[in-house]
Design an enzyme around this catalytic site. Structure first.
Site, PDB file in Angstrom:
ATOM      1  N   HIS A  16       8.130   7.698 -27.499  1.00 45.11           N
ATOM      2  CA  HIS A  16       7.115   8.583 -26.931  1.00 45.11           C
ATOM      3  C   HIS A  16       7.253  10.012 -27.474  1.00 45.11           C
ATOM      4  CE1 HIS A  16       4.259  10.130 -24.011  1.00 45.11           C
ATOM      5  NE2 HIS A  16       5.150  11.044 -23.642  1.00 45.11           N
ATOM      6  N   GLU A  55       9.476  16.692 -25.468  1.00 48.16           N
ATOM      7  CA  GLU A  55       8.761  17.091 -24.249  1.00 48.16           C
ATOM      8  C   GLU A  55       9.208  18.484 -23.792  1.00 48.16           C
ATOM      9  OE1 GLU A  55       6.160  15.701 -23.196  1.00 48.16           O
ATOM     10  OE2 GLU A  55       6.305  13.524 -23.001  1.00 48.16           O
ATOM     11  N   LYS A  87       6.897  22.748 -15.087  1.00 52.33           N
ATOM     12  CA  LYS A  87       6.064  21.598 -14.698  1.00 52.33           C
ATOM     13  C   LYS A  87       5.712  21.674 -13.209  1.00 52.33           C
ATOM     14  CE  LYS A  87       5.125  16.779 -14.977  1.00 52.33           C
ATOM     15  NZ  LYS A  87       5.324  15.479 -15.598  1.00 52.33           N
ATOM     16  N   ARG A 131       0.814  -1.232   0.000  1.00 54.09           N
ATOM     17  CA  ARG A 131       0.000   0.000   0.000  1.00 54.09           C
ATOM     18  C   ARG A 131       0.849   1.284   0.000  1.00 54.09           C
ATOM     19  NH1 ARG A 131      -3.162  -2.897   4.008  1.00 54.09           N
ATOM     20  NH2 ARG A 131      -4.793  -4.011   2.904  1.00 54.09           N
ATOM     21  N   HIS A 185      -0.224   9.490 -28.215  1.00 54.45           N
ATOM     22  CA  HIS A 185      -0.513   8.184 -27.598  1.00 54.45           C
ATOM     23  C   HIS A 185      -1.172   7.252 -28.610  1.00 54.45           C
ATOM     24  CE1 HIS A 185      -0.446   9.686 -23.137  1.00 54.45           C
ATOM     25  NE2 HIS A 185       0.742   9.598 -23.674  1.00 54.45           N
ATOM     26  N   GLU A 206      -4.657  16.451 -11.882  1.00 49.93           N
ATOM     27  CA  GLU A 206      -5.195  16.757 -13.213  1.00 49.93           C
ATOM     28  C   GLU A 206      -6.716  16.872 -13.235  1.00 49.93           C
ATOM     29  OE1 GLU A 206      -2.881  15.070 -16.503  1.00 49.93           O
ATOM     30  OE2 GLU A 206      -4.744  14.891 -17.601  1.00 49.93           O
ATOM     31  N   HIS A 220      -0.170  14.967 -26.864  1.00 50.97           N
ATOM     32  CA  HIS A 220      -0.171  13.583 -26.372  1.00 50.97           C
ATOM     33  C   HIS A 220      -1.383  12.773 -26.819  1.00 50.97           C
ATOM     34  CE1 HIS A 220       3.120  15.104 -24.013  1.00 50.97           C
ATOM     35  NE2 HIS A 220       3.287  13.973 -23.362  1.00 50.97           N
ATOM     36  N   LYS A 245       3.094  11.176 -11.738  1.00 46.80           N
ATOM     37  CA  LYS A 245       2.249  10.269 -12.534  1.00 46.80           C
ATOM     38  C   LYS A 245       3.012   8.959 -12.690  1.00 46.80           C
ATOM     39  CE  LYS A 245      -0.631  13.158 -15.480  1.00 46.80           C
ATOM     40  NZ  LYS A 245      -0.906  13.577 -16.872  1.00 46.80           N
ATOM     41  N   ASN A 268      -0.192  17.767 -21.512  1.00 42.83           N
ATOM     42  CA  ASN A 268      -0.388  16.697 -22.494  1.00 42.83           C
ATOM     43  C   ASN A 268      -0.527  17.232 -23.913  1.00 42.83           C
ATOM     44  OD1 ASN A 268      -0.386  14.686 -20.502  1.00 42.83           O
ATOM     45  ND2 ASN A 268      -2.529  15.119 -20.023  1.00 42.83           N
ATOM     46  N   ARG A 306      -3.535  20.814 -15.234  1.00 40.63           N
ATOM     47  CA  ARG A 306      -2.398  19.925 -15.527  1.00 40.63           C
ATOM     48  C   ARG A 306      -2.499  19.287 -16.907  1.00 40.63           C
ATOM     49  NH1 ARG A 306       0.808  15.555 -11.699  1.00 40.63           N
ATOM     50  NH2 ARG A 306       2.121  14.784 -13.376  1.00 40.63           N
TER      51      ARG A 306
HETATM   52  P1  NAD Z   1      12.856   4.867 -21.890  1.00 43.05           P
HETATM   53  O1  NAD Z   1      12.641   4.818 -20.450  1.00 43.05           O
HETATM   54  O2  NAD Z   1      12.426   3.703 -22.707  1.00 43.05           O
HETATM   55  O3  NAD Z   1      14.404   5.126 -22.160  1.00 43.05           O
HETATM   56  C1  NAD Z   1      14.846   5.242 -23.476  1.00 43.05           C
HETATM   57  C2  NAD Z   1      16.006   4.293 -23.803  1.00 43.05           C
HETATM   58  O4  NAD Z   1      17.214   4.875 -23.328  1.00 43.05           O
HETATM   59  C3  NAD Z   1      15.913   2.927 -23.167  1.00 43.05           C
HETATM   60  O5  NAD Z   1      16.402   1.961 -24.064  1.00 43.05           O
HETATM   61  C4  NAD Z   1      16.844   3.050 -21.966  1.00 43.05           C
HETATM   62  O6  NAD Z   1      17.370   1.816 -21.558  1.00 43.05           O
HETATM   63  C5  NAD Z   1      17.910   3.939 -22.511  1.00 43.05           C
HETATM   64  N1  NAD Z   1      18.636   4.750 -21.539  1.00 43.05           N
HETATM   65  C6  NAD Z   1      18.110   5.396 -20.482  1.00 43.05           C
HETATM   66  N2  NAD Z   1      19.036   6.180 -19.914  1.00 43.05           N
HETATM   67  C7  NAD Z   1      20.174   6.007 -20.617  1.00 43.05           C
HETATM   68  C8  NAD Z   1      21.469   6.550 -20.534  1.00 43.05           C
HETATM   69  N3  NAD Z   1      21.766   7.504 -19.648  1.00 43.05           N
HETATM   70  N4  NAD Z   1      22.404   6.133 -21.414  1.00 43.05           N
HETATM   71  C9  NAD Z   1      22.088   5.208 -22.378  1.00 43.05           C
HETATM   72  N5  NAD Z   1      20.876   4.677 -22.532  1.00 43.05           N
HETATM   73  C10 NAD Z   1      19.917   5.079 -21.654  1.00 43.05           C
HETATM   74  O7  NAD Z   1      12.140   6.143 -22.546  1.00 43.05           O
HETATM   75  P2  NAD Z   1      11.941   7.637 -22.050  1.00 43.05           P
HETATM   76  O8  NAD Z   1      11.863   8.423 -23.282  1.00 43.05           O
HETATM   77  O9  NAD Z   1      12.892   8.029 -21.000  1.00 43.05           O
HETATM   78  O10 NAD Z   1      10.501   7.587 -21.361  1.00 43.05           O
HETATM   79  C11 NAD Z   1       9.351   7.311 -22.101  1.00 43.05           C
HETATM   80  C12 NAD Z   1       8.266   6.876 -21.148  1.00 43.05           C
HETATM   81  O11 NAD Z   1       7.978   7.943 -20.245  1.00 43.05           O
HETATM   82  C13 NAD Z   1       6.966   6.520 -21.814  1.00 43.05           C
HETATM   83  O12 NAD Z   1       6.496   5.309 -21.303  1.00 43.05           O
HETATM   84  C14 NAD Z   1       6.036   7.654 -21.426  1.00 43.05           C
HETATM   85  O13 NAD Z   1       4.701   7.249 -21.353  1.00 43.05           O
HETATM   86  C15 NAD Z   1       6.575   8.041 -20.096  1.00 43.05           C
HETATM   87  N6  NAD Z   1       6.255   9.400 -19.696  1.00 43.05           N
HETATM   88  C16 NAD Z   1       5.735   9.577 -18.457  1.00 43.05           C
HETATM   89  C17 NAD Z   1       5.445  10.849 -17.998  1.00 43.05           C
HETATM   90  C18 NAD Z   1       4.958  11.065 -16.609  1.00 43.05           C
HETATM   91  O14 NAD Z   1       4.549  12.185 -16.277  1.00 43.05           O
HETATM   92  N7  NAD Z   1       4.991  10.067 -15.752  1.00 43.05           N
HETATM   93  C19 NAD Z   1       5.701  11.960 -18.821  1.00 43.05           C
HETATM   94  C20 NAD Z   1       6.226  11.731 -20.088  1.00 43.05           C
HETATM   95  C21 NAD Z   1       6.503  10.442 -20.514  1.00 43.05           C
HETATM   96  N1  GLY Z   2       3.486  14.453 -18.607  1.00 44.40           N
HETATM   97  C1  GLY Z   2       2.257  15.064 -18.293  1.00 44.40           C
HETATM   98  C2  GLY Z   2       2.029  15.223 -16.840  1.00 44.40           C
HETATM   99  O1  GLY Z   2       2.866  14.890 -16.029  1.00 44.40           O
HETATM  100  O2  GLY Z   2       0.995  15.664 -16.450  1.00 44.40           O
END
Ligand code: NAD
Ligand code: GLY
Length: 363
Positions: free
Chosen positions: A264, A184, A226, A120, A251, A236, A247, A142, A244, A240
């Site tokens: 992404h 982003e 942000k 939890r 998405h 949100e 997005h 998020k 997006n 907030r």
């Molecule tokens: P990711 O986490 O897949 O990382 C991208 C690639 O880079 C992966 O292959 C990873 O292993 C590699 N990598 C990471 N750090 C590295 C480094 N320092 N050196 C070499 N390789 C490295 O992708 P991302 O773009 O970081 O994140 C995308 C995800 O984030 C999506 O799932 C998206 O939905 C999510 N997201 C979430 C929010 C939120 O508010 N929570 C906001 C935007 C995106």
């Molecule tokens: N990435 C959008 C949010 O965090 O609200």
């Protein structure tokens, strides 16, 4: 080291932005106390940075374990989440165990969701290693996994205790991933801060070249914007959603192409062009602003047109996927639209206009 503060009732925390290991001496007294810490990473990032983080954490926690998940958006799912739970339970991790999410947005989102739900809720710290994670996903709480029918559909709002952005980790990031993170970053100007867009118009190449000063500005300003939005609307209920921008289309592209095929940020980039075009066709912004955004996205080496998701009825497929979007309500799909440079609104739009824009904006 620079710090950005995120102000939330009872759940405030700091985002640390450092270009080297100078932040390490500041950790005592900030890290949650516990007997166990677990670094959750993936097989790629663990090989680069886990040993150093584990070594550092050993001076704060008696037990420090590592979980290396499979790497990729296609693994942001229940099976991978269960790898974390299995490991935590097998190692008798208690409800004070601190999880450290070391990696990009995938690791951050899935680890955050594991932290929100294991016993939890256990504390967690974000240690983002992609530009995308440092400017966006590690901040704001998020957390989620994907469902085959929709992206990030299973999740929770759950804030970390601390975010540590070490900019030097970005130097090992593949250029395609760096570009994806820039998408982003680019969203913040049109929705909230035209000065930042102007700065990016002068500095986007420096960011892509890994210039530390440019990266520091980029991460700090993105986090400030942000943090300001999240502080006003953590869960949100309104404002907030502007984060997006791009997005809803993005998405649909990610899910429609199959998770991991388009990154992404690539989906978001093409999605921002579609959302800006929609804004223009609704009379909210001039055509020249759309072109200005397209030019910047192109300079970042990101796609400005969406892919064809269905050769028969492409717009219909986009619409089908977008109806599952979390912003969709009974009245229809809600889009983040630009109603003037640096300003965003949320609107539902008739399907006929959405179809027009998809037809105009896909290859
Ligand atoms: P990711 O986490 O897949 O990382 C991208 C690639 O880079 C992966 O292959 C990873 O292993 C590699 N990598 C990471 N750090 C590295 C480094 N320092 N050196 C070499 N390789 C490295 O992708 P991302 O773009 O970081 O994140 C995308 C995800 O984030 C999506 O799932 C998206 O939905 C999510 N997201 C979430 C929010 C939120 O508010 N929570 C906001 C935007 C995106
Ligand atoms: N990435 C959008 C949010 O965090 O609200």
């Amino acid at each position: 080291m620079e710090k950005v503060f995120i102000q939330l009732e009872g759940r405030s925390y700091e985002i640390w932005i450092a270009s080297d290991s100078s932040y390490q001496s500041a950790l005592s007294g900030v890290l949650p106390s516990a007997t166990s810490a677990v670094v959750v990473s993936n097989t790629t990032v663990a090989g680069l940075y886990a040993a150093a983080l584990q070594e550092l954490l050993k001076s704060h926690y008696p037990n420090v374990d590592l979980i290396a998940l499979p790497d990729g958006e296609e693994f942001k799912n229940w099976e991978t989440l269960n790898i974390i739970f299995d490991s935590l339970l097998k190692n008798s991790c208690d409800r004070k165990t601190v999880l450290f999410a070391l990696g990009g947005g995938v690791v951050g989102d899935i680890t955050g969701f594991a932290a929100a739900t294991y016993m939890r809720g256990v504390p967690f710290v974000q240690v983002p290693t992609t530009l995308l994670a440092q400017v966006d996903s590690s901040v704001g709480g998020k957390t989620a996994i994907n469902h085959p029918l929709g992206k990030n559909m299973i999740g929770a709002f759950y804030q970390p205790k601390l975010v540590i952005c070490n900019l030097s980790t970005l130097l090992t990031l593949p250029i395609r991933e760096l570009r994806s993170g820039v998408a982003e970053v680019l969203k913040y100007g049109p929705i909230a801060d035209m000065d930042f867009m102007v700065w990016l118009e002068s500095n986007v190449e420096k960011v892509l070249a890994g210039d530390m000063d440019a990266l520091a500005h980029c991460v700090r300003r993105s986090c400030e914007i942000k943090a300001g939005v999240v502080a006003q609307d953590e869960c949100e209920s309104g404002l907030r959603a502007i984060l997006n921008f791009g997005h809803t289309f993005g998405h649909a592209i990610e899910a429609g192409m199959g998770y991991g095929v388009w990154l992404h940020g690539e989906g978001v980039a093409a999605g921002m062009v579609m959302a800006a075009t929609l804004s223009h066709r609704l009379g909210l912004i001039d055509e020249s602003f759309v072109q200005r955004l397209v030019a910047l996205i192109q300079r970042a080496g990101l796609p400005t047109r969406g892919p064809i998701l269905d050769a028969g009825d492409n717009a219909g497929r986009y619409l089908e996927l977008m109806r599952i979007d979390k912003k969709a309500e009974a009245g229809g799909i809600r889009f983040v639209l630009i109603d003037g440079p640096g300003s965003a609104v949320l609107r539902t739009v008739p399907d006929s206009l959405i179809r027009e824009v998809i037809d105009a904006c896909c290859v």
